[in-house]
Design an enzyme around this catalytic site. Sequence first.
Site, mmCIF file in Angstrom:
data_model
loop_
_atom_site.group_PDB
_atom_site.id
_atom_site.type_symbol
_atom_site.label_atom_id
_atom_site.label_comp_id
_atom_site.label_asym_id
_atom_site.label_seq_id
_atom_site.Cartn_x
_atom_site.Cartn_y
_atom_site.Cartn_z
ATOM 1 N N CYS A 1 -30.276 -114.972 -81.879
ATOM 2 C CA CYS A 1 -30.327 -114.749 -83.328
ATOM 3 C C CYS A 1 -29.849 -116.012 -84.032
ATOM 4 C CB CYS A 1 -29.458 -113.555 -83.718
ATOM 5 S SG CYS A 1 -29.396 -113.304 -85.513
ATOM 6 N N ASN B 1 -32.144 -111.620 -76.078
ATOM 7 C CA ASN B 1 -32.416 -110.206 -75.863
ATOM 8 C C ASN B 1 -32.062 -109.830 -74.429
ATOM 9 O OD1 ASN B 1 -34.153 -109.558 -78.417
ATOM 10 N ND2 ASN B 1 -35.029 -111.435 -77.591
ATOM 11 N N HIS C 1 -33.305 -101.956 -79.380
ATOM 12 C CA HIS C 1 -33.513 -103.396 -79.175
ATOM 13 C C HIS C 1 -32.134 -104.039 -79.034
ATOM 14 C CE1 HIS C 1 -35.849 -107.216 -80.306
ATOM 15 N NE2 HIS C 1 -34.596 -107.610 -80.271
ATOM 16 N N HIS D 1 -29.340 -106.987 -77.837
ATOM 17 C CA HIS D 1 -29.004 -108.355 -77.466
ATOM 18 C C HIS D 1 -27.758 -108.321 -76.593
ATOM 19 C CE1 HIS D 1 -31.584 -110.967 -80.214
ATOM 20 N NE2 HIS D 1 -32.008 -109.735 -80.401
ATOM 21 N N ARG E 1 -42.772 -113.492 -78.735
ATOM 22 C CA ARG E 1 -42.506 -113.630 -80.168
ATOM 23 C C ARG E 1 -41.013 -113.790 -80.438
ATOM 24 N NH1 ARG E 1 -39.413 -111.781 -84.327
ATOM 25 N NH2 ARG E 1 -39.585 -109.657 -83.500
ATOM 26 N N ASP E 2 -40.260 -112.733 -80.288
ATOM 27 C CA ASP E 2 -38.840 -112.768 -80.615
ATOM 28 C C ASP E 2 -38.082 -113.726 -79.709
ATOM 29 O OD1 ASP E 2 -36.542 -112.014 -81.992
ATOM 30 O OD2 ASP E 2 -36.065 -110.431 -80.567
#
Length: 325
Positions: free
Chosen positions: A262, A271, A229, A231, A34-35
């Site tokens: 992002c 990530n 979470h 990055h 997803r991300d």
Amino acid sequence: MILTMLMSGIVKNILFSPARKFCDFVKIVEVGPRDGLQNEKKILGHSIKIELINRLSMTGLKTIETTSFVSPKWIPQMEDNVKVLQGIDKKSGVDYPVLVPNLKGLDNAIKAGAKEIAVFGAASESFSQKNINCSIGESIKRFKEIIIKAREAKIKVRGYVSCIAGCPYEGDTKPSIIANISASMLELGCYEISLGDTIGVGTPKKIITVLNEMKNVSVSRKLQEFAIHCHNTYGQALANIYASLDCGIRVFDSSIAGLGGCPYAAGASGNVATEDLLYLLHGESLTTGVDLKKIIDIGDWISKELNKENQSKVGVALLAKNKQL
């Protein structure tokens, strides 16, 4: 990287602190499908996405963020959300959460068979407006509607708070704002809040400051309701994770092969790679239940499908080593 930080004294006390008082099991939430994929330029077909999730389901991962029920106008990479969620082989004991931005997204997710959702907020007014087109206050009202309806349908809800270390528009973020948003989301019914260093500007000192503020929100004061979470834009992800471990965090989001980034932050890389996270955790004698070798093979495969370089340092290094043997 950590050695460099040691020289500066930033994490000296963290790395040489007494034996951890927390449990040795660490849960990994895989967010690549997803991300990760929603921020990749190449749009993969749903069959590849399904294969990715099915492969990840066989590695020991217990949570795999699957897709996002957002408008394809904004995120065309997730247009096949129903096909993906309904097409995967759902393994017993594995959760497959999906992101929903509003009630329409929730309704579509429920119809598609979702059993867990995530709602996404920000600790920055500017980022909230850019990302979800509303203020922080308005986002809380929106979350309330979504969470009430989700819980009525017996669907679990996880919350995200982004920009915990800094915002691309406003600079540094106040920990008190992060705590207030987190408290509201927990009170509304989120079982866990994932704290995101969305643009990767965090350092151990910043992350520790945020987590100390979160202890005022945590019911147990042991941060059991929180995940991190990270990055890796500035190469600080693993150092920040190490610091978070020592604070008691035992849930981390990561992305296979370091997929993602992002779209609202110039130069923001993906990530933290699941491969790199696993290597660190296993090296620290922590238990994850996840097979690193399988993850490395999957990261290599999906990187080739995307026609991009594998962003995992560990994956690239061990694949090269194995070729030499």
